[in-house]
Design an enzyme around this catalytic site. Structure first.
Site, PDB file in Angstrom:
ATOM      1  N   LYS A 192      -8.780  -1.712   5.557  1.00 20.75           N
ATOM      2  CA  LYS A 192      -9.258  -1.728   4.943  1.00 20.75           C
ATOM      3  C   LYS A 192      -8.325  -3.358   4.644  1.00 20.75           C
ATOM      4  CE  LYS A 192      -9.099   2.400   3.436  1.00 20.75           C
ATOM      5  NZ  LYS A 192      -8.847   2.912   2.686  1.00 20.75           N
ATOM      6  N   ASP A 194     -15.350   2.679   7.083  1.00 24.48           N
ATOM      7  CA  ASP A 194     -14.261   3.918   6.797  1.00 24.48           C
ATOM      8  C   ASP A 194     -14.691   4.648   5.493  1.00 24.48           C
ATOM      9  OD1 ASP A 194     -10.915   5.042   6.498  1.00 24.48           O
ATOM     10  OD2 ASP A 194     -11.168   3.899   4.659  1.00 24.48           O
ATOM     11  N   ARG A 222     -14.335  13.296   6.383  1.00 23.35           N
ATOM     12  CA  ARG A 222     -12.804  13.842   6.923  1.00 23.35           C
ATOM     13  C   ARG A 222     -12.021  14.857   5.659  1.00 23.35           C
ATOM     14  NH1 ARG A 222      -9.441   9.188   6.925  1.00 23.35           N
ATOM     15  NH2 ARG A 222      -7.534  10.224   7.774  1.00 23.35           N
ATOM     16  N   HIS A 235       0.632  -1.042   0.427  1.00 28.07           N
ATOM     17  CA  HIS A 235       0.122  -0.194  -0.237  1.00 28.07           C
ATOM     18  C   HIS A 235       1.008   1.450   0.153  1.00 28.07           C
ATOM     19  CE1 HIS A 235      -3.520   2.142   0.456  1.00 28.07           C
ATOM     20  NE2 HIS A 235      -2.331   3.476   1.296  1.00 28.07           N
ATOM     21  N   SER A 255      -7.372   3.884   9.320  1.00 26.28           N
ATOM     22  CA  SER A 255      -8.700   3.985   7.769  1.00 26.28           C
ATOM     23  C   SER A 255      -7.714   3.161   6.479  1.00 26.28           C
ATOM     24  CB  SER A 255      -8.513   5.152   7.457  1.00 26.28           C
ATOM     25  OG  SER A 255      -8.877   5.380   5.117  1.00 26.28           O
TER      26      SER A 255
HETATM   27  N1  URA Z   1      -5.894   5.967   2.097  1.00 26.51           N
HETATM   28  C1  URA Z   1      -6.371   5.849   2.901  1.00 26.51           C
HETATM   29  O1  URA Z   1      -7.122   4.859   2.450  1.00 26.51           O
HETATM   30  N2  URA Z   1      -7.150   6.520   4.026  1.00 26.51           N
HETATM   31  C2  URA Z   1      -6.441   7.989   4.143  1.00 26.51           C
HETATM   32  O2  URA Z   1      -7.118   8.048   5.504  1.00 26.51           O
HETATM   33  C3  URA Z   1      -5.435   8.876   3.801  1.00 26.51           C
HETATM   34  C4  URA Z   1      -4.950   7.825   2.268  1.00 26.51           C
END
Ligand code: URA
Length: 432
Positions: free
Chosen positions: A194, A168, A175, A89, A190
């Protein structure tokens, strides 16, 4: 989650965090569940996220917040696959096309790579937008199709299903419009909710630092990386983070089809040195974490095995790996204004220019132009002559050139060699 046992008042939870107290496990479980169900109002959650941004959360609170977000949706499992899984990621950058060569490269070594990706918003591009410039390629797969592709090809890059951490999705949208994206506990939970819900066995995080990244300074980037590594490790996912430079765009392109073209060059054994270096560094980490420490990813790029895997991956999702990629209708060049050395090529400026040219979107529902973006002809440290092209701007809509040039003002600077800052691409590594 049994919310009736602990029916808190949302205001009580907000006030606790506003006054600098830690939230209890029960408060966290309740507020995430109630917000996902619509029982906590958007304005209440927005006050709470601002209080978290200002007052922070400790490690146990962040872990509980992440667990509550995971519990809001489904959990996937790859444990029935015949090979280990590893995922990567990136926290997002300009010209960051690394997922494209990386996923098939790691799959060469019998490691399954499930890359559940997103679309771009703002100045950083999205992996799915890039791949959608390949004629026929399909981002939406069912869970069964995804599992089958992981068995048959070993790599899949597809859209994350809506069942993963739905709390999320709601919270991130909130946000985004309340100035609370930058809170480290909220970013870490967040991303990791995932990834943990997805069920990968190991995870390598590419935490970007610099003007084109969320995290502009190294201390905050390090704190974010540590927080995410701890969350992953505590959840039983072997997690490592690399801190990598995002002052300058990665490679020589920013834009969807332009980045696919560059990724294919890397898979053919060429491509810009920084893209190759980072692809190999991340591949090594993923292979190590998946129990393949002796694998040689550089060899698999050089001898065509990674390219074969790429073609199989694209074709399995309906894409034509041999098709010509879309090209923008109009181009304009940005020229050097003096003789000298390119000292600054600011990632944020290039990212905003690519976005304004049509490569990115301002709202979720906006379309993107496949051919739009910025092609880079000189990197910091290169000697340049007055009038020499430094960038080529690509778009289907030439009225966008002016705003793109405005974005680049001050971001492309020619000076002297003494003004060039040499920076490593991989700045640090965090994790076991
Ligand atoms: N990527 C995400 O999935 N969440 C965040 O809060 C910031 C970047």
């Amino acid at each position: 989650m049994n919310s009736s046992r602990n029916d808190f008042d949302a205001v009580e939870v907000i006030v606790a965090k506003r006054d600098g107290h830690r939230l209890s496990d029960e408060q966290i479980d309740w507020v995430i569940d109630a917000y996902t169900r619509g029982a906590v109002a958007e304005e209440q959650m927005s006050a709470l996220t601002m209080a978290i941004l200002l007052n922070g959360m400790d490690r146990a609170e962040i872990a509980r917040w992440t667990a509550a977000m995971i519990a809001s949706g489904e959990r996937m499992s790859f444990s029935h696959l015949s090979r280990p899984t590893s995922d990567k990621h990136s926290t997002g950058g300009v010209g960051d096309k690394i997922t494209l060569p990386l996923a098939p490269l790691v799959a060469v070594f019998d490691v399954a790579v499930p890359q559940l990706s997103g679309r771009g918003l703002g100045h950083t591009g999205g992996t799915l937008d890039k791949l959608e410039s390949i004629p026929g390629w399909r981002a939406a797969l069912s869970n069964d199709e995804m599992m089958r592709q992981l068995e048959d090809v070993g790599a899949v890059i597809c859209q994350a299903g809506s069942g993963l951490a739905p709390a999320d999705r709601k919270l991130y949208a909130l946000r985004d419009v309340t100035g609370t994206v930058e809170a480290i506990p909220l970013i870490a939970s967040s991303i990791m909710s995932k990834k943990i819900a997805e069920g990968t066995g190991s995870l390598v995080l590419d935490v970007k630092v610099g003007s084109g990244a969320f995290m502009k300074d190294i201390d905050r980037a390090t704190e974010l990386a540590r927080t995410m590594v701890e969350l992953g490790t505590d959840a039983g996912v072997h997690t490592v983070a690399l801190l990598t430079d995002m002052e300058v765009p990665l490679g020589l392109t920013a834009g969807n089809a332009l980045e696919v073209r560059e990724s294919v060059e890397v898979l053919a054994g060429g491509g810009p040195a920084d893209v190759v270096e980072l692809t190999i560094a991340l591949a090594r980490e993923m292979l190590d974490a998946a129990g393949r420490p002796d694998a040689d990813p550089a060899a698999a790029l050089a001898d065509g095995r990674a390219m074969d895997r790429w073609r199989a991956m694209i074709e399995a999702q309906g894409g034509d790996a041999d098709a010509d990629l879309p090209v923008a209708r109009e181009t304009e060049q940005v020229l050097a204004e003096a003789d000298g050395v390119l000292t600054t090529l600011d990632a944020y400026a290039v990212g905003v220019a690519a976005w304004r040219l049509g490569a990115g979107r301002a709202r979720k529902e906006d379309p993107v132009q496949a051919g739009a973006g910025v092609e880079i002809h000189a990197r910091p440290g290169d000697a340049v002559r007055k009038g020499q092209p430094l960038l080529t701007l690509h778009t289907d809509t030439p009225e966008r050139f002016e705003r793109a040039r405005q974005a680049l003002a001050g971001g492309v600077v020619v000076g002297t060699a003494a003004d060039v800052t040499d920076r490593p691409l991989v700045i640090d590594r965090i994790g076991a």
